[in-house]
Design a protein around this motif. Structure first.
Motif, mmCIF file in Angstrom:
data_model
loop_
_atom_site.group_PDB
_atom_site.id
_atom_site.type_symbol
_atom_site.label_atom_id
_atom_site.label_comp_id
_atom_site.label_asym_id
_atom_site.label_seq_id
_atom_site.Cartn_x
_atom_site.Cartn_y
_atom_site.Cartn_z
ATOM 1 N N ARG A 1 18.284 -20.565 49.070
ATOM 2 C CA ARG A 1 19.154 -20.874 50.205
ATOM 3 C C ARG A 1 18.680 -22.075 51.011
ATOM 4 N NH1 ARG A 1 17.984 -18.011 55.311
ATOM 5 N NH2 ARG A 1 20.203 -18.092 55.699
ATOM 6 N N TYR A 2 17.842 -22.882 50.391
ATOM 7 C CA TYR A 2 17.280 -24.013 51.121
ATOM 8 C C TYR A 2 17.630 -25.325 50.431
ATOM 9 C CZ TYR A 2 14.622 -20.189 53.060
ATOM 10 O OH TYR A 2 14.277 -19.013 53.658
ATOM 11 N N ARG B 1 8.215 -16.321 58.000
ATOM 12 C CA ARG B 1 9.649 -16.384 58.323
ATOM 13 C C ARG B 1 9.960 -17.552 59.261
ATOM 14 N NH1 ARG B 1 9.843 -13.172 54.569
ATOM 15 N NH2 ARG B 1 10.852 -11.143 54.555
ATOM 16 N N PRO C 1 26.267 -10.301 53.735
ATOM 17 C CA PRO C 1 25.121 -9.920 52.893
ATOM 18 C C PRO C 1 25.577 -9.748 51.442
ATOM 19 C CG PRO C 1 25.267 -8.541 54.847
ATOM 20 C CD PRO C 1 26.535 -9.318 54.787
ATOM 21 N N SER C 2 24.643 -9.838 50.513
ATOM 22 C CA SER C 2 25.009 -9.719 49.105
ATOM 23 C C SER C 2 25.387 -8.295 48.745
ATOM 24 C CB SER C 2 23.848 -10.187 48.231
ATOM 25 O OG SER C 2 23.816 -11.588 48.244
ATOM 26 N N TYR D 1 25.895 -5.522 45.629
ATOM 27 C CA TYR D 1 25.498 -5.158 44.273
ATOM 28 C C TYR D 1 26.440 -4.070 43.794
ATOM 29 C CZ TYR D 1 21.210 -7.593 45.539
ATOM 30 O OH TYR D 1 20.307 -8.545 45.941
ATOM 31 N N SER E 1 14.242 -11.082 40.640
ATOM 32 C CA SER E 1 15.100 -12.212 40.968
ATOM 33 C C SER E 1 15.224 -12.365 42.472
ATOM 34 C CB SER E 1 16.498 -11.996 40.375
ATOM 35 O OG SER E 1 16.434 -12.008 38.972
ATOM 36 N N LEU E 2 15.531 -13.596 42.868
ATOM 37 C CA LEU E 2 15.814 -13.878 44.271
ATOM 38 C C LEU E 2 17.324 -14.017 44.422
ATOM 39 C CD1 LEU E 2 13.150 -16.551 45.243
ATOM 40 C CD2 LEU E 2 13.424 -14.300 46.290
ATOM 41 N N ILE E 3 17.869 -13.273 45.377
ATOM 42 C CA ILE E 3 19.319 -13.271 45.559
ATOM 43 C C ILE E 3 19.620 -13.669 47.003
ATOM 44 C CG2 ILE E 3 21.429 -11.908 45.322
ATOM 45 C CD1 ILE E 3 19.819 -11.858 42.745
ATOM 46 N N PRO F 1 19.411 -13.835 60.469
ATOM 47 C CA PRO F 1 17.957 -13.693 60.399
ATOM 48 C C PRO F 1 17.357 -14.907 59.685
ATOM 49 C CG PRO F 1 18.997 -12.359 58.703
ATOM 50 C CD PRO F 1 20.103 -12.948 59.530
ATOM 51 N N ALA G 1 15.251 -15.678 57.160
ATOM 52 C CA ALA G 1 14.534 -15.022 56.072
ATOM 53 C C ALA G 1 14.924 -15.642 54.745
ATOM 54 C CB ALA G 1 14.852 -13.528 56.066
ATOM 55 N N GLU H 1 16.629 -12.229 49.344
ATOM 56 C CA GLU H 1 15.957 -10.963 49.015
ATOM 57 C C GLU H 1 15.395 -11.043 47.593
ATOM 58 O OE1 GLU H 1 19.299 -10.934 49.883
ATOM 59 O OE2 GLU H 1 20.464 -9.805 48.404
ATOM 60 N N ALA I 1 20.656 -7.281 52.837
ATOM 61 C CA ALA I 1 20.550 -8.512 53.620
ATOM 62 C C ALA I 1 19.324 -9.318 53.195
ATOM 63 C CB ALA I 1 20.488 -8.190 55.109
ATOM 64 N N LEU I 2 19.221 -10.530 53.705
ATOM 65 C CA LEU I 2 18.145 -11.451 53.353
ATOM 66 C C LEU I 2 16.772 -10.882 53.685
ATOM 67 C CD1 LEU I 2 19.729 -14.732 54.713
ATOM 68 C CD2 LEU I 2 19.368 -14.140 52.319
ATOM 69 N N GLY I 3 15.786 -11.348 52.927
ATOM 70 C CA GLY I 3 14.401 -11.030 53.261
ATOM 71 C C GLY I 3 13.911 -9.687 52.760
ATOM 72 N N GLU J 1 12.564 -6.838 50.187
ATOM 73 C CA GLU J 1 11.728 -6.811 48.982
ATOM 74 C C GLU J 1 11.910 -5.427 48.392
ATOM 75 O OE1 GLU J 1 9.213 -9.081 47.752
ATOM 76 O OE2 GLU J 1 9.565 -10.649 49.248
ATOM 77 N N ASN K 1 14.967 -7.972 55.821
ATOM 78 C CA ASN K 1 13.519 -7.745 55.753
ATOM 79 C C ASN K 1 13.115 -6.288 55.558
ATOM 80 O OD1 ASN K 1 12.958 -10.525 56.175
ATOM 81 N ND2 ASN K 1 13.323 -10.240 58.365
#
Lengths: 370, 397
Positions: free
Chosen positions: A34-35, A268, A279-280, A282, A291-293, B281, B283, B286, B300-302, B304, B317
């Protein structure tokens, strides 16, 4: 911390990753889900207390301006200073700058108006989390004219690079410009970040114009190595140099390691543009491993060892492995990707099989419909 | 040209939300987290900006810290304006006529001067208790078309629930002839959504009259609206048919969260034509680990995730360690579910740590009741928390 301003070169080193910069700058290359690369550069500055940042661009900078906006997402929408865009500017008879030195010569007005003592110059070809305050502190303690930031690592595939040799005190006594190096050999590489006294920089630039110098590296650093007080700062943290497509792929994938993630994101404090995605989600059939989502994704298929940027849809029966899937991609049903980098807004329809290998990932350009 | 705003919104956000128990011990109800990354107040604020209403007074009273901090200068909702924008209106002291807000009408009355500053023609009154997407501009258009003095948004509810609401009895043209607050024997199923548009001058007049009336409880539903109807003012209902959920109870808050899940969710929060804005946030994306399983969930982001997450909503988070199982649960931002723990049919508030092999809640079935763990508490390793329990303090082994 002593006062400093930042200057970021958004376009340098683009020749190393021509595919990724076809329609954007080095600075705006998407990275890590996301960057964009500049997010790390800007966040490092802001987190180190630098709140005046000049952003030098020479071409293809529309995506960069779109990303940066007013700078508020980095807390850089300020009355005093903040983020200052420095697009090309030239008198009628001048030609557009092509080198770092020429670029600096075009912003002497900006450098003159500021009051800060130091300037931090940095390019956008690396991803790291570094406290610049420490570099400035060393620069002050050594009473240096210029401090070059180096990192001990593999030389990689750079077209142009500098190897730095220094004495015990850190005083630079040798600079080699793109020497031949056996592949895989490690050395102290200049990672395109330096600290320099603002007034001193202004003098250097003025002096260079009178002498007809054009290369900062060749004409100033190397030629004046003995007369200038050039020190190095040895950066020992995680560094991801983006000097080839393979390196881009490899370093993105390193984010799947918890240690790397913790170092870059643990606090952070890496800022980026906010898109207000949901938000994602599933689905019932989703299988996601290592994986990073990012936000805004909708996953119904299989995703393994991959990085999904914002708003990616992975349909039922699709399998995404070892891939980097950028913003707003749609991966169709029963389609499979392995070692693929898909740029933004790519749509891969149903039942396609695409693959590359980790040293030569298959790249699909922005907006492609397959 | 005289500067003015056609419509000013007043958002009642001072309620305690006592039926949310532990979730509102330290924060006001509109600040309660919802849908992984949102807070309830994101919905009325986003509806305002999406409807072109850029001047919003937020009336706070109960535990306002988190809410004030969250709203800030309104920038996440594009409500940081040089003229207009979002304003926090808290109770204040004055030489006369000021006190804590005593009722919904009194809260608005005490901020008459705020509304008058913008010289509005209409005032939109909202509450911070509901999850919905609604175009207030369409409602305002209807208000103008009927020439009403007051328009009340209304939704059909099941007859069995009608006695929980303010019920509107209307003529075929939508005009209201009777207003019944929580009737025992409801005559219709058209419930007030607590969303009102008033012609501004009428509202100001009735608020002043209401304040002067010593017998009034200073409430819109109980006092002001009946007074307007009795006086023969033109009052119309405005039918709303979309998703609208009062999240004032633990059960309804849990349900509304679950309504976001599935292939065609009851409530589509990802709808790009009506974006819900929020403070985001800071972050990274995920990470779902090698042993992670995530099914039918929103994350949501962040986060684990190395355990199993099913039919659940995870805030930013959240950490779900190896072997932990989260099912039919809402885990708010910063939660840590340690290895081997299980969380079922629960709402876990922000920054809660559930210890190793702890068992929170029971599998969801018709007899099960939702467990609530309050903000910031620690649950020791191996502890069992059975159905329906609410905890606000650390649970020791």
């Amino acid at each position: 911390m002593a006062s400093a301003i930042g200057i970021i070169f958004a376009n340098l080193h683009e020749e190393n990753v021509p595919e990724l910069v076809r329609r954007r700058t080095m600075a705006s290359i998407p990275y890590g889900g996301r960057y964009r690369i500049i997010d790390f550069v800007l966040s490092n500055m802001v987190n180190s207390g630098i709140t005046t940042v000049g952003l030098m661009t020479s071409n293809n900078y529309r995506s960069l301006i779109d990303h940066i906006g007013s700078g508020k997402d980095w807390d850089l929408a300020r009355k005093d200073g903040g983020l200052i865009l420095l697009p090309p500017f030239s008198e009628k008879h001048d030609k557009l700058y092509t080198t770092r030195l020429e670029a600096l010569n075009s912003v002497t007005g900006f450098l003159n108006r500021r009051k800060e003592k130091y300037v931090v110059l940095t390019d956008c070809d690396g991803v790291m989390r570094v406290d610049i305050a420490n570099i400035i502190e060393q620069h002050e303690n050594k009473n240096a004219d210029i401090t070059l930031v180096t990192h001990y690592g593999k030389v990689g595939n750079r077209a142009d690079f500098m190897l730095i040799g220094a004495d015990k005190d850190g005083r630079v006594n040798e600079i080699k410009l793109s020497p031949h190096v056996e592949s895989g050999k490690k050395a102290d590489i200049f990672i395109n970040m330096m600290v320099i006294n603002r007034q001193f920089l202004l003098n250097l630039v003025e002096d260079s114009v009178t002498h007809g110098f054009s290369s900062f590296e060749g004409d100033i650093l190397i030629k004046q190595l003995d007369s200038l007080k050039i020190y190095r700062y040895d950066y020992q943290g995680y560094y991801a140099g983006i000097d080839s497509m393979a390196a881009y792929y490899k370093h993105n994938m390193e984010l799947l390691n918890k240690e790397v993630r913790d170092e870059l994101f643990g606090a952070r404090d890496i800022y980026t543009k906010v898109r207000d995605s949901a938000p994602s989600k599933y689905g019932e059939a989703a299988v996601v491993k290592n994986s990073l989502i990012s936000d805004g994704c909708e996953i119904e298929g299989v995703v393994e060892n991959s990085i999904l940027f914002r708003g990616v849809k992975v349909a039922k029966g699709a399998v995404v492995r070892n891939s980097i899937v950028m913003q707003d991609n749609i991966i169709g049903q029963k389609t499979s990707l392995d070692c693929v980098i898909t740029d933004k807004n790519v749509v891969v329809s149903d039942r396609k099989t695409l693959g590359g290998c980790s040293t030569l990932p298959y790249y699909i350009p922005k907006g492609t419909r397959l | 040209m005289q500067r003015k705003k056609e419509c000013v919104a007043m958002l009642l956000a001072g309620g305690q939300g006592s039926r949310l128990y532990a979730l509102t011990t330290n924060i006001a109800k509109p600040a309660v987290a919802f849908g992984a990354k949102y807070r309830i107040i994101d919905f009325p604020l986003s509806n305002c900006i999406n409807s072109g209403i850029d001047t919003v007074g937020v009336l706070t009273q109960y535990q306002p810290l988190v809410l004030n901090e969250y709203i800030g200068n309104g920038q996440p909702w594009d409500l940081d304006r040089t003229y207009g924008g979002v304003h926090i209106l808290s109770p204040y002291q004055a030489k006369t006529n000021s006190s804590w807000y005593e009722g919904t009408a009194n809260a608005i009355y005490q901020n008459l001067h705020f509304m008058k500053m913008y010289n509005p023609e209409y005032v939109l009154v909202l509450s911070g208790d509901h999850i919905y997407k609604m175009d207030y501009a369409a409602m305002l258009k209807a208000h103008k078309a009927t020439g009403a003095d007051c328009t009340i948004a209304a939704i059909n509810v099941p007859l069995s629930e009608a006695s929980r609401f303010g019920i509107l009895n209307t003529n075929p043209d939508g005009s209201i002839y009777q207003f019944e607050e929580k009737p025992k024997a409801p005559k219709s199923t058209l419930a007030s959504m607590g969303i009102y548009i008033f012609s501004a001058q009428k509202l100001f007049n009735y608020l002043e009259a209401d304040d002067a009336n010593p017998n009034s409880s200073k409430d819109f539903g109980k006092d002001v609206l009946p007074a307007m109807l009795n006086a023969g003012e033109k009052m119309y209902s405005y039918r709303f048919d979309g998703y609208w959920k009062d999240v004032g109870t633990i059960a309804s808050l849990w349900e509304a969260n679950m309504d976001l899940l599935g292939d065609s969710p009851e409530f589509d929060i990802a709808d790009k034509s009506w974006k819900i804005h929020s403070r985001n946030p800071l972050a990274p994306p995920e990470h779902i680990g090698e042993n992670g399983v995530v099914k039918n969930s929103m994350v949501a982001l962040g986060c684990e995730i190395n355990g199993v997450v099913e039919n659940s909503i995870l805030g930013s988070n959240v950490i779900v360690e190896d072997g932990a199982v989260v099912k039919d649960a809402v885990v708010l931002a910063g939660g840590v579910i340690k290895a081997g723990a299980s969380v079922s049919y629960s709402i876990i508030d922000e920054n809660v740590t559930v210890g190793k092999k702890a068992n929170i809640g029971v599998p969801k079935d018709p007899t099960a009741e939702i467990v609530v763990l309050g903000r910031g508490i620690n649950v020791a390793d191996g502890v069992t928390v059975s159905k329906g329990q609410m905890h606000e303090k650390d649970i020791l082994a």
